[in-house]
Design a protein around this motif. Structure first.
Motif, PDB file in Angstrom:
ATOM      1  N   UNK A 165      52.071  70.107  77.037  1.00 41.00           N
ATOM      2  CA  UNK A 165      52.850  71.337  76.827  1.00 41.00           C
ATOM      3  C   UNK A 165      54.339  71.063  77.010  1.00 41.00           C
ATOM      4  N   UNK A 166      54.692  70.316  78.047  1.00 41.87           N
ATOM      5  CA  UNK A 166      56.091  69.978  78.281  1.00 41.87           C
ATOM      6  C   UNK A 166      56.657  69.145  77.131  1.00 41.87           C
ATOM      7  N   UNK A 167      55.864  68.214  76.635  1.00 34.77           N
ATOM      8  CA  UNK A 167      56.318  67.372  75.527  1.00 34.77           C
ATOM      9  C   UNK A 167      56.527  68.209  74.265  1.00 34.77           C
ATOM     10  N   UNK A 168      55.628  69.155  74.007  1.00 32.53           N
ATOM     11  CA  UNK A 168      55.776  70.017  72.839  1.00 32.53           C
ATOM     12  C   UNK A 168      57.033  70.881  72.948  1.00 32.53           C
ATOM     13  N   UNK A 169      57.298  71.412  74.149  1.00 31.83           N
ATOM     14  CA  UNK A 169      58.499  72.225  74.354  1.00 31.83           C
ATOM     15  C   UNK A 169      59.757  71.384  74.167  1.00 31.83           C
ATOM     16  N   UNK A 170      59.754  70.175  74.705  1.00 35.03           N
ATOM     17  CA  UNK A 170      60.901  69.286  74.564  1.00 35.03           C
ATOM     18  C   UNK A 170      61.126  68.936  73.103  1.00 35.03           C
ATOM     19  N   UNK A 171      60.048  68.626  72.386  1.00 36.27           N
ATOM     20  CA  UNK A 171      60.153  68.303  70.966  1.00 36.27           C
ATOM     21  C   UNK A 171      60.704  69.486  70.185  1.00 36.27           C
ATOM     22  N   UNK A 172      60.249  70.693  70.512  1.00 34.70           N
ATOM     23  CA  UNK A 172      60.739  71.885  69.810  1.00 34.70           C
ATOM     24  C   UNK A 172      62.236  72.078  70.068  1.00 34.70           C
ATOM     25  N   UNK A 173      62.673  71.887  71.308  1.00 35.65           N
ATOM     26  CA  UNK A 173      64.099  71.995  71.623  1.00 35.65           C
ATOM     27  C   UNK A 173      64.907  70.955  70.852  1.00 35.65           C
TER      28      UNK A 173
END
Length: 88
Positions: free
Chosen positions: A54-62
């Protein structure tokens, strides 16, 4: 002498002993895998993996949003330069 005879018998039937050891390992492994401690550890591990994902997906989206903004800004700058040159 008896110990040597026992070892000789074991060597004669080593395939049977390997088979028996495999069955014993399977039974013990099944008991270990069914234990509450292993299930709890697996659940905690899975929860950790899901949190990291989840953290990786949020970082990628940012990062994606920031990259899109940079591209938009670059296109606006290019357009301004084109219009300035055209007026001259």
């Amino acid at each position: 002498m008896r110990y040597e005879n026992f070892l000789d018998k074991c060597v004669e039937h080593k395939h049977a002993l390997i088979f028996a050891a495999g069955i014993a390992t399977a039974i013990v492994g099944k008991k270990v895998l069914e234990s509450k401690a292993v299930k709890d550890a697996a659940t905690q591990g899975m929860a950790g993996v899901m949190a990291v994902r989840k953290d990786a997906e949020e970082t990628f989206q940012d990062m994606r949003e920031n990259a899109e903004e940079i591209v938009i800004d670059a296109h606006e700058k290019d357009k301004k330069e084109i219009y300035v040159e055209a007026k001259e």
